[in-house]
Motif scaffolding. Structure first.
Motif, mmCIF file in Angstrom:
data_model
loop_
_atom_site.group_PDB
_atom_site.id
_atom_site.type_symbol
_atom_site.label_atom_id
_atom_site.label_comp_id
_atom_site.label_asym_id
_atom_site.label_seq_id
_atom_site.Cartn_x
_atom_site.Cartn_y
_atom_site.Cartn_z
ATOM 1 N N LEU A 153 10.364 -2.052 2.498
ATOM 2 C CA LEU A 153 9.436 -1.199 1.748
ATOM 3 C C LEU A 153 9.944 0.245 1.728
ATOM 4 O O LEU A 153 9.966 0.887 0.679
ATOM 5 C CB LEU A 153 8.037 -1.249 2.375
ATOM 6 N N LYS A 197 11.193 2.383 -1.605
ATOM 7 C CA LYS A 197 10.621 3.685 -1.973
ATOM 8 C C LYS A 197 11.723 4.727 -2.127
ATOM 9 O O LYS A 197 11.704 5.528 -3.059
ATOM 10 C CB LYS A 197 9.634 4.144 -0.899
ATOM 11 N N ASP A 245 0.251 -9.935 -1.203
ATOM 12 C CA ASP A 245 -0.231 -9.173 -0.050
ATOM 13 C C ASP A 245 -0.769 -7.816 -0.514
ATOM 14 O O ASP A 245 -0.017 -6.922 -0.904
ATOM 15 C CB ASP A 245 0.932 -8.987 0.934
ATOM 16 N N LEU A 246 -2.067 -7.682 -0.434
ATOM 17 C CA LEU A 246 -2.723 -6.489 -0.937
ATOM 18 C C LEU A 246 -2.289 -5.238 -0.169
ATOM 19 O O LEU A 246 -2.146 -4.154 -0.733
ATOM 20 C CB LEU A 246 -4.246 -6.669 -0.826
ATOM 21 N N GLY A 247 -2.049 -5.387 1.125
ATOM 22 C CA GLY A 247 -1.615 -4.253 1.941
ATOM 23 C C GLY A 247 -0.267 -3.724 1.478
ATOM 24 O O GLY A 247 -0.063 -2.510 1.351
ATOM 25 N N VAL A 248 0.651 -4.640 1.198
ATOM 26 C CA VAL A 248 1.980 -4.258 0.733
ATOM 27 C C VAL A 248 1.889 -3.586 -0.631
ATOM 28 O O VAL A 248 2.490 -2.534 -0.869
ATOM 29 C CB VAL A 248 2.897 -5.506 0.668
ATOM 30 N N LYS A 267 -0.606 -2.084 -1.955
ATOM 31 C CA LYS A 267 -1.232 -0.774 -1.842
ATOM 32 C C LYS A 267 -0.228 0.259 -1.351
ATOM 33 O O LYS A 267 -0.250 1.416 -1.761
ATOM 34 C CB LYS A 267 -2.416 -0.852 -0.865
ATOM 35 N N ASN A 268 0.656 -0.182 -0.480
ATOM 36 C CA ASN A 268 1.599 0.751 0.114
ATOM 37 C C ASN A 268 2.632 1.258 -0.878
ATOM 38 O O ASN A 268 3.090 2.387 -0.779
ATOM 39 C CB ASN A 268 2.305 0.082 1.300
ATOM 40 N N SER A 283 2.531 0.816 -4.558
ATOM 41 C CA SER A 283 2.225 0.947 -5.984
ATOM 42 C C SER A 283 1.537 2.265 -6.323
ATOM 43 O O SER A 283 0.891 2.885 -5.490
ATOM 44 C CB SER A 283 1.310 -0.196 -6.426
ATOM 45 N N ASP A 284 1.675 2.658 -7.606
ATOM 46 C CA ASP A 284 0.876 3.746 -8.149
ATOM 47 C C ASP A 284 -0.350 3.193 -8.866
ATOM 48 O O ASP A 284 -1.426 3.747 -8.796
ATOM 49 C CB ASP A 284 1.711 4.559 -9.143
ATOM 50 N N VAL A 291 -4.038 3.423 -7.479
ATOM 51 C CA VAL A 291 -4.051 2.975 -6.096
ATOM 52 C C VAL A 291 -5.022 3.796 -5.237
ATOM 53 O O VAL A 291 -5.635 3.281 -4.309
ATOM 54 C CB VAL A 291 -2.623 2.987 -5.504
ATOM 55 N N ASP A 292 -5.211 5.061 -5.602
ATOM 56 C CA ASP A 292 -6.085 5.906 -4.784
ATOM 57 C C ASP A 292 -7.531 5.417 -4.785
ATOM 58 O O ASP A 292 -8.298 5.735 -3.885
ATOM 59 C CB ASP A 292 -6.020 7.344 -5.279
#
Lengths: 336, 316, 331
Positions: C202, C206, C222-225, C227-228, C230-231, C247-248
């Motif tokens: 990850l 980035k 994986d929603l956590g991934v 979220k980490n 994506s925009d 994402v915010d």
């Protein structure tokens, strides 16, 4: 004090391979009380799955495996079970569910037969009709809708979540005292995962069953276990009561494992503290702490001496580390 | 149901093509049937007359449909070689011999190779596995006429257990029939056992690594029970394929064994007819053999779906 | 869910990739059709990462392949840099497609086992003769391998089976970057990696996207991934878009599509407190994509479902700032 249901001491599983001796599980000790759940967490190659299988008595049958140490189940050593013990314990008093619910069911066998054969194996006097009735009851217990119809279907006709429920129903057939769940939700979608974990939790509660919940994901174990053991390179590095463990980790590896995962609770775009390098090759052991080459807090002593799992001051919170992280994170909370 | 109808239609088309191919190929065979029948020192008129009588002067297509019409009535014509027997009954009796030999040999081969494969697969590369592998490899490299002769020398000449040659039909008593069939059956079975054992062993070893085998062990099932009730069926696809191929092959091409034991089977019939230019017999024999291939293949397909419920549903 | 609708699309000139009404169907047994993707629209701005999340069978991987025209979608418009892919000749399509690079889940399986790392990374460029001279090509290969965290000298002559899963995935990334793409499509590339390796990847992604100015489609369960990295996030369900959100929005008190809500509630929390297991309601299976529910496709599992949901398909509408939700019951 009553004796624990499972009393494991210095359990070691060694495989002889073309690359030499591979010690998959290395001097592992733990206790599991009746009705309690112990979460065993580790990355691939940590030995967690082999540990589960060894406790189950499945590895000792492999021609290239050697098991030493003891696994006392209710006072009886089942580390290297003979035929009779195996027949008495496996599938009856200890049962297991597997990671991939599709491949762990025989594709050419009816769902119902998977269950009835277990029932009849361990209770020879059971009639066919009675076995069938019990199997349908079990399918109902694991909340499979329309269990009588499902009884006559094949594994491929069911969804992944349903198949894992069947796996659980098979395991429950003889009302085991111990369930070994090896990555039971890894192959499932997250919504299904929640259902299956809920179901397992409830069944443990209802039937007073103890569980070894093996997973690569600390999140799966969190909130679903009484105790947690973190494995790395064949050894338990930290073992603690869950509520304590998730509040603060004492071993740098446990902490790093939690920090490395992008939790949903973390703010968006958070920078992750990753663990550099990768786990050591189990065929090449080196002196000192096994996590030392990747540890942020490594000191000279860590590379020479191997730390043992000792509880440092706080009751029932052991960490195999010379410099545990006690003071550092005592108040910090990871959960929301 | 729709799928089954489609399958049958497909079979019919294949059979039609096979019969067409059989007919035209044999018509293209070198040699003049008239010469074959009359010998080579007759007058040209005699040959021409016979050709006309045999219908050889008609166009090929017309001859084909005439022949096909007769085939549908179960009439494959008459032999072109004296005593000009009825081809249907000629092939019928040879076929009965061949199919009995083939089926018995395959049964014997299975009875030996299934347990052998299971024993080998239990501990891959173990002592028993390596012993079995060496033995089957040894057998495989011995041609059937050698193994047949050895069997004859040993069981007939030395121990006097079996008759040397000859064939007794089932109609003359099953006991005598089996008594005479035993040696050729064993000779053919020896040919098949190595292949069967190896194919099944390979698949069993793979299946035994599957999770469902592990989960059967976790249920407390004993090893032999897992082998028979869990591993065998999902491991039998390749075996069935090989079995089908062997059966089809054995029906027409066990000439060596038939010759060795003087058995009146399909192989010898075809070979002798070919050397005599006996076209009607060859046509009939090839048609029957081809039909066997087609039917056996269909049977193999059917077996797959019986064994594997996943295939069954696709057909439904 | 259901949602079709395009209110969430931005001005055509401002985006790198613009996909409208994407529709993918596969033939199934008995003349039936699998409705894998049914009217999905989205756009990706230059340098932006759009996450695609949803359970297996939601069509997120199919979207990736349809964007690449591997194979072409049954209908819909895919615009890359104002070029409509559907109108291109086969040759032009192949040339244009190079600007999009796809990385797969199984790192071992997607690399030819008989080729060395150096060849794997270089082969794409060699096909397109884009490397310039031999020396410069090798130089760039070494640079990229070092960039993705591999020691180029060590791995140069290795074969995929001599590398770990994470290392193979790094090779795949280097190989993709070699083509100088403007869009990187990552299909579940972290799914088979360990947690410690996941975080390394990850962070690498980035850094890479910043250095190379890459836009990304990041597909993951994986929603956590998601979220980490994506925009923007597209939440997909059964071939449709349920919700599109900045994402915010995940970090503030807000309402979500009931399906997004279900996903969020299902993700395990890292907590020491015992979770009281609740098994109310039987397990619900995903409806068959052969015969998806009428109206809103999520209605069979939705706690808010009413008659209206069966009859009328909800459209994506901006219900909250930065949140487009396809639901009749959220205002």
């Amino acid at each position: 004090m009553s004796r624990p249901l499972l009393h494991v001491r210095d359990l070691t599983t060694t495989f002889t391979t073309s690359r030499g001796e591979v010690v998959s599980v290395d001097r592992v000790s733990f206790d599991l009380e009746r009705g309690q759940t112990l979460g065993i967490v580790g990355e691939s190659g940590s030995g967690k799955s082999v540990l589960g299988r060894t406790v189950m008595g499945l590895t000792s049958a492999a021609p290239n495996a050697t098991v030493t140490g003891s696994v006392l189940f209710d006072g009886v050593d089942i580390a290297n079970p003979d035929k009779k013990t195996r027949a008495q314990y496996l599938g009856a008093r200890i049962a297991m569910i597997f990671q991939d619910p599709l491949s762990s069911l025989n594709p050419v066998k009816l769902i119902g037969v998977h269950i009835t054969e277990t029932l009849r194996r361990h209770d020879k006097s059971l009639s066919r009709q009675e076995a069938r009735r019990r199997a349908i009851e079990l399918l109902d217990t694991v909340r499979i809708p329309d269990p009588a119809r499902r009884f006559g279907q094949y594994p491929h006709e069911l969804s992944g979540g349903m198949r894992q429920r069947v796996g659980i129903a098979i395991a429950l057939a003889c009302r085991p005292q111990l369930l070994i769940a090896d990555e039971p939700t890894t192959a499932l979608d997250v919504t299904v995962q929640k259902h299956v974990l809920d179901l397992l939790g409830m069944l443990c509660e209802e039937q007073g069953m103890a569980m070894l919940l093996v997973s690569h994901d600390l999140g799966v174990v969190a909130g679903r276990s009484d105790k947690v053991a973190v494995m790395y390179a064949g050894r338990i590095q930290e073992e603690a009561v869950s509520s304590d463990f998730f509040r603060h980790q004492r071993h740098p590896y446990s902490q790093a494992l939690l920090d490395a995962k992008p939790h949903l609770e973390n703010p968006a775009r958070a920078e992750l503290v990753s663990i550099p390098g990768r786990p050591p090759d189990p065929a090449h052991r080196f002196p000192g702490c096994r996590f030392a080459p990747r540890c942020r807090f490594v000191q000279g002593r860590c590379r020479e001496e191997e730390p043992s799992l000792e509880s440092g001051g706080i009751p029932s919170h052991g960490a195999a580390c010379f410099y545990p992280l006690d003071a550092v994170r005592s108040t910090q909370e990871v959960s929301i | 149901m729709k799928a089954a109808a489609g399958k049958v239609a497909q079979l019919l088309v294949v059979m039609f093509l096979v019969s067409l191919g059989t007919f035209s190929l044999t018509s293209l065979m070198p040699g003049d049937p008239a010469v074959a029948i009359l010998g080579d020192n007759q007058s040209p008129e005699a040959y021409a007359e016979l050709r006309d009588k045999l219908g050889l002067n008609e166009p090929l297509v017309e001859r084909y449909f005439t022949w096909l019409g007769h085939v549908f009535q179960g009439d494959l014509g008459t032999s072109m070689v004296p005593p000009n027997e009825d081809v249907t009954s000629l092939i019928g009796s040879a076929f009965a011999v061949s199919i009995e030999l083939a089926v018995l040999a395959l049964v014997v081969a299975l009875v030996v190779s299934i347990p052998l494969a299971m024993i080998s697969a239990r501990r891959p590369d173990g002592l028993l596995d390596r012993a079995a592998s060496a033995t089957t490899f040894g057998i495989m490299s011995v041609p059937s006429f050698v193994s047949g002769l050895v069997l004859i020398a040993l069981l007939v000449n030395q121990l006097h257990l079996f008759p040397r040659v000859g064939w007794v039909g089932v109609t003359d008593g099953l006991g005598q029939n089996l008594y005479h069939a035993a040696l050729p059956v064993i000779t053919i079975a020896l040919l098949e056992i190595p292949t069967f054992t190896r194919v099944l062993r390979g698949d069993l070893v793979r299946t035994l690594q599957e999770d469902f085998v592990l989960s059967a062990r976790a249920k407390g099932m004993p090893a032999w029970r897992i082998m028979i009730f869990d591993a065998f069926r999902p491991s039998s696809y390749s075996l069935i394929t090989v079995l089908g191929l062997s059966l089809a092959q054995l029906i027409g091409s066990t000439v060596i064994v038939e010759t060795l034991f003087s058995l009146p089977g399909m192989g010898r019939l075809v070979v002798s007819s070919a050397s005599q230019g006996n076209i009607t017999v060859i046509q009939g024999a090839v048609l029957v053999i081809a039909a066997c291939y087609v039917l056996i293949n269909a049977g193999v397909d059917l077996m797959y779906s019986v064994i594997d419920p996943r295939i069954r549903r696709v057909g439904a | 869910m259901a949602g079709t609708g395009k209110t969430h699309l931005r001005e055509a000139g401002s985006t790198l990739l613009r996909v409208e009404d994407l529709q993918v169907e596969f033939p199934a047994k008995g003349g039936r059709r699998v409705h894998a993707v049914s009217g999905v629209s989205f756009d990706v701005a230059p340098g932006e990462t759009v996450g695609f999340v949803g359970e297996s069978g939601c069509g997120k991987s199919t979207v990736a392949r349809a964007v690449m025209h591997l194979p072409a979608p049954n209908s819909g418009v895919v615009n890359l840099d104002d070029t409509e892919l559907g109108t291109l000749s086969a040759k032009r399509l192949r040339e244009t497609r190079v600007a999009m690079q796809l990385i797969f889940q199984d790192p071992m399986a997607s690399l030819n086992p008989r080729r060395k790392v150096k060849d794997l990374v270089q082969e794409g460029v060699e096909i397109w003769h884009r490397g310039g001279d031999r020396h410069a090509l090798e130089e760039r290969t070494r640079e990229l391998l070092d960039d993705v965290g591999l020691d180029s000298a060590t791995v140069w002559n290795r074969y995929p089976h001599e590398l770990s899963g994470g290392q193979c995935q790094r090779v795949s990334i280097a190989r993709a970057l070699m083509m100088r793409p403007s869009l990187l499509i990552c299909d579940e590339i972290l799914a088979s990696l360990d947690v410690s390796v996941q975080s390394q990847m990850l962070n690498l992604l980035k850094r890479t996207r910043a250095e190379h100015g890459l836009a990304m489609m990041f597909i993951s369960h994986d929603l956590g991934v998601v979220k980490n990295i994506s925009d923007r996030i597209l939440v997909m369900y059964l071939g449709k878009v349920a919700e599109v959100l900045e994402v915010d929005a995940l970090d503030r008190e807000t309402v979500h599509h009931p399906y997004t809500q279900l996903l969020l509630a299902s993700v395990p929390r890292v907590t020491g407190e015992r979770i009281k297991p609740s098994v109310d309601g039987a397990a619900q299976d995903l409806p068959s994509p052969l015969n998806p529910p009428s109206g809103c496709r999520f209605r069979t599992r939705c706690p808010l479902a009413t008659d209206r949901c069966a009859q009328e398909e909800p459209q994506l509408e901006e219900k909250r700032p930065g949140q487009f939700i396809a639901c009749h019951h959220i205002s």
